[in-house]
Design a protein around this motif. Structure first.
Motif, PDB file in Angstrom:
ATOM      1  N   ILE A 188       0.838  -1.198   0.000  1.00 15.45           N
ATOM      2  CA  ILE A 188       0.000   0.000   0.000  1.00 15.45           C
ATOM      3  C   ILE A 188       0.875   1.250   0.000  1.00 15.45           C
ATOM      4  O   ILE A 188       0.558   2.255  -0.640  1.00 15.45           O
ATOM      5  N   ARG A 189       1.998   1.200   0.709  1.00 15.34           N
ATOM      6  CA  ARG A 189       2.908   2.359   0.748  1.00 15.34           C
ATOM      7  C   ARG A 189       3.413   2.711  -0.646  1.00 15.34           C
ATOM      8  O   ARG A 189       3.641   3.887  -0.952  1.00 15.34           O
ATOM      9  N   LYS A 190       3.632   1.711  -1.507  1.00 13.17           N
ATOM     10  CA  LYS A 190       4.070   1.998  -2.876  1.00 13.17           C
ATOM     11  C   LYS A 190       3.024   2.829  -3.608  1.00 13.17           C
ATOM     12  O   LYS A 190       3.347   3.766  -4.345  1.00 13.17           O
ATOM     13  N   ALA A 191       1.763   2.471  -3.409  1.00 14.86           N
ATOM     14  CA  ALA A 191       0.684   3.238  -4.031  1.00 14.86           C
ATOM     15  C   ALA A 191       0.611   4.652  -3.454  1.00 14.86           C
ATOM     16  O   ALA A 191       0.404   5.630  -4.190  1.00 14.86           O
ATOM     17  N   LEU A 192       0.792   4.780  -2.138  1.00 17.34           N
ATOM     18  CA  LEU A 192       0.784   6.102  -1.510  1.00 17.34           C
ATOM     19  C   LEU A 192       1.901   6.973  -2.071  1.00 17.34           C
ATOM     20  O   LEU A 192       1.693   8.163  -2.347  1.00 17.34           O
ATOM     21  N   ASP A 193       3.071   6.399  -2.236  1.00 11.82           N
ATOM     22  CA  ASP A 193       4.192   7.157  -2.789  1.00 11.82           C
ATOM     23  C   ASP A 193       3.872   7.652  -4.198  1.00 11.82           C
ATOM     24  O   ASP A 193       4.226   8.779  -4.571  1.00 11.82           O
ATOM     25  N   LYS A 196       1.352  10.599  -3.955  1.00 15.52           N
ATOM     26  CA  LYS A 196       1.998  11.826  -3.474  1.00 15.52           C
ATOM     27  C   LYS A 196       2.855  12.460  -4.561  1.00 15.52           C
ATOM     28  O   LYS A 196       2.923  13.689  -4.677  1.00 15.52           O
ATOM     29  N   ALA A 197       3.521  11.636  -5.366  1.00 19.96           N
ATOM     30  CA  ALA A 197       4.384  12.158  -6.427  1.00 19.96           C
ATOM     31  C   ALA A 197       3.586  12.611  -7.648  1.00 19.96           C
ATOM     32  O   ALA A 197       4.088  13.392  -8.460  1.00 19.96           O
ATOM     33  N   ASN A 198       2.337  12.123  -7.776  1.00 16.85           N
ATOM     34  CA  ASN A 198       1.536  12.393  -8.971  1.00 16.85           C
ATOM     35  C   ASN A 198       0.115  12.843  -8.618  1.00 16.85           C
ATOM     36  O   ASN A 198      -0.833  12.480  -9.298  1.00 16.85           O
ATOM     37  N   TYR A 199       0.000  13.644  -7.561  1.00 24.82           N
ATOM     38  CA  TYR A 199      -1.341  13.974  -7.062  1.00 24.82           C
ATOM     39  C   TYR A 199      -2.163  14.763  -8.075  1.00 24.82           C
ATOM     40  O   TYR A 199      -3.393  14.758  -8.037  1.00 24.82           O
ATOM     41  N   SER A 200      -1.523  15.465  -9.017  1.00 27.77           N
ATOM     42  CA  SER A 200      -2.263  16.254 -10.001  1.00 27.77           C
ATOM     43  C   SER A 200      -2.630  15.442 -11.243  1.00 27.77           C
ATOM     44  O   SER A 200      -3.271  15.957 -12.159  1.00 27.77           O
ATOM     45  N   THR A 201      -2.229  14.170 -11.267  1.00 29.42           N
ATOM     46  CA  THR A 201      -2.497  13.292 -12.409  1.00 29.42           C
ATOM     47  C   THR A 201      -3.763  12.481 -12.164  1.00 29.42           C
ATOM     48  O   THR A 201      -4.039  12.087 -11.028  1.00 29.42           O
ATOM     49  N   ALA A 202      -4.504  12.220 -13.215  1.00 28.04           N
ATOM     50  CA  ALA A 202      -5.705  11.389 -13.085  1.00 28.04           C
ATOM     51  C   ALA A 202      -5.327  10.033 -12.488  1.00 28.04           C
ATOM     52  O   ALA A 202      -4.351   9.404 -12.896  1.00 28.04           O
ATOM     53  N   LEU A 259      -6.057  24.372 -11.727  1.00 28.13           N
ATOM     54  CA  LEU A 259      -5.470  23.611 -12.833  1.00 28.13           C
ATOM     55  C   LEU A 259      -4.169  22.951 -12.414  1.00 28.13           C
ATOM     56  O   LEU A 259      -3.895  21.792 -12.757  1.00 28.13           O
ATOM     57  N   ALA A 260      -3.364  23.661 -11.629  1.00 28.36           N
ATOM     58  CA  ALA A 260      -2.050  23.141 -11.229  1.00 28.36           C
ATOM     59  C   ALA A 260      -2.162  21.906 -10.352  1.00 28.36           C
ATOM     60  O   ALA A 260      -1.282  21.030 -10.395  1.00 28.36           O
ATOM     61  N   VAL A 261      -3.215  21.812  -9.535  1.00 25.10           N
ATOM     62  CA  VAL A 261      -3.344  20.652  -8.650  1.00 25.10           C
ATOM     63  C   VAL A 261      -4.175  19.529  -9.266  1.00 25.10           C
ATOM     64  O   VAL A 261      -4.429  18.514  -8.611  1.00 25.10           O
ATOM     65  N   GLY A 262      -4.627  19.726 -10.529  1.00 18.78           N
ATOM     66  CA  GLY A 262      -5.249  18.608 -11.227  1.00 18.78           C
ATOM     67  C   GLY A 262      -6.718  18.741 -11.554  1.00 18.78           C
ATOM     68  O   GLY A 262      -7.320  17.796 -12.067  1.00 18.78           O
TER      69      GLY A 262
END
Length: 299
Positions: A188-193, A196-202, A259-262
């Motif tokens: 689950i931590r891998k998914a969380l990472d 966090k790194a791609n929070y603005s991506t679908a 827009l910047a946050v997705g």
């Protein structure tokens, strides 16, 4: 136990400067709030805190935690929270101490310690009563504030002791997840990472489940059990917290921040922002600016 808490409280209160006091120990700080306060939404890093006076309320997803003097809160992953100081006054302020702990120390302890249950809990945060041994370790850690020449040697040892006491107590299962390598929680931590790194991506749950090497249904259940919210809710919290941070730092650019946050829809952003923070972006920023000016004038 209450006697030890009173000793720690007295020691901390004499040294608290403002709301947040950074101590001379690595990653240890003091919190002091003198009135009931709605706290800004935040992302709690892996942390353990000890409440010494007053009462705090945290909302994590759909779960509500309340804790008072003598309670310890622990989070083993980055958790989006909305907090409130429920009980505090000028004569009896809310007081707490906090350690943002080193994950590698937990891993070392698990390798060295004997008799620790290795079965992890799925939840990544909890509250419980502090033991006398844990309180004693906290007191000795804080007293290092007066012994600058001992900090380099003793602070790492006392951090290990605080974490060791937690590992042996009712919160041990939560803390053990920090260092687990092969458990479901580590996946689950891998998914969380990624979030966090791609929070603005679908976000696609199927992609996250693949990262975690789990079926989508199993991943969704495990994710919610760990964080208290669904993957989409977790991402939404990250997006809105970051949007609010940006707006407070640079007011007047709501559409650009959305827009910047997705967010592709400004109306959706405004609606979800107001639902989380109690006011649409522009009004929230004006209220923050007004409160900031008032605070400065009152100092």
């Amino acid at each position: 136990m209450h006697d030890v808490i009173r000793v720690i409280k007295s020691f901390v209160e004499q040294r608290a400067i403002g709301v947040l006091t950074l101590t001379n120990m690595p990653r240890v700080d003091i919190l002091k709030v003198c009135a009931p306060t709605q706290l800004a939404p935040d992302i709690y890093r892996p942390v353990v805190s000890l409440i010494l006076q007053g009462e705090k309320r945290l909302v994590i997803g759909s779960q509500v935690l309340r804790y008072t003097a003598g309670h310890t809160f622990i989070a083993s992953i980055d958790v989006p929270v909305i907090g409130e100081i429920v009980q505090a006054s000028a004569s009896a302020p809310y007081l707490a101490v906090r350690l943002t702990f080193d994950r590698s120390v937990v891993a070392d302890l698990l390798r060295d310690a004997q008799g620790l249950d290795e079965t992890p809990d799925h939840r990544s945060f909890c509250v419980s009563q502090a033991s006398e041994d844990l309180l004693d370790a906290w007191l000795r850690m804080l007293r290092l504030m007066e012994r600058q020449d001992e900090i380099a040697v003793m602070a790492p040892l006392l951090e290990r002791e605080i974490l060791f006491r937690l590992l042996r107590g009712p919160q041990g299962a939560v803390l053990r997840q920090v260092a687990s390598i092969d458990s479901r929680f580590s996946r689950i931590r891998k998914a969380l990472d990624w979030i966090k790194a791609n929070y603005s991506t679908a976000l696609r749950v199927a992609h996250l489940a693949n990262l975690a090497n789990m079926s989508p249904s199993s991943f969704h259940r495990s994710f919610k059990a760990s964080t208290g919210m669904s993957p989409l809710q977790y991402q939404k919290h990250l997006r809105l917290y970051e949007a609010r941070r940006r707006l407070f730092a640079d007011p007047g650019h709501v559409a650009g921040v959305a827009l910047a946050v997705g967010y592709e829809s400004l109306s959706q952003f405004t609606r979800e922002y107001a639902r989380m923070f109690g006011a649409p972006p522009a009004r929230d920023v004006r209220g923050h600016s007004k409160n900031t000016r008032t605070d400065r004038a009152g100092r």
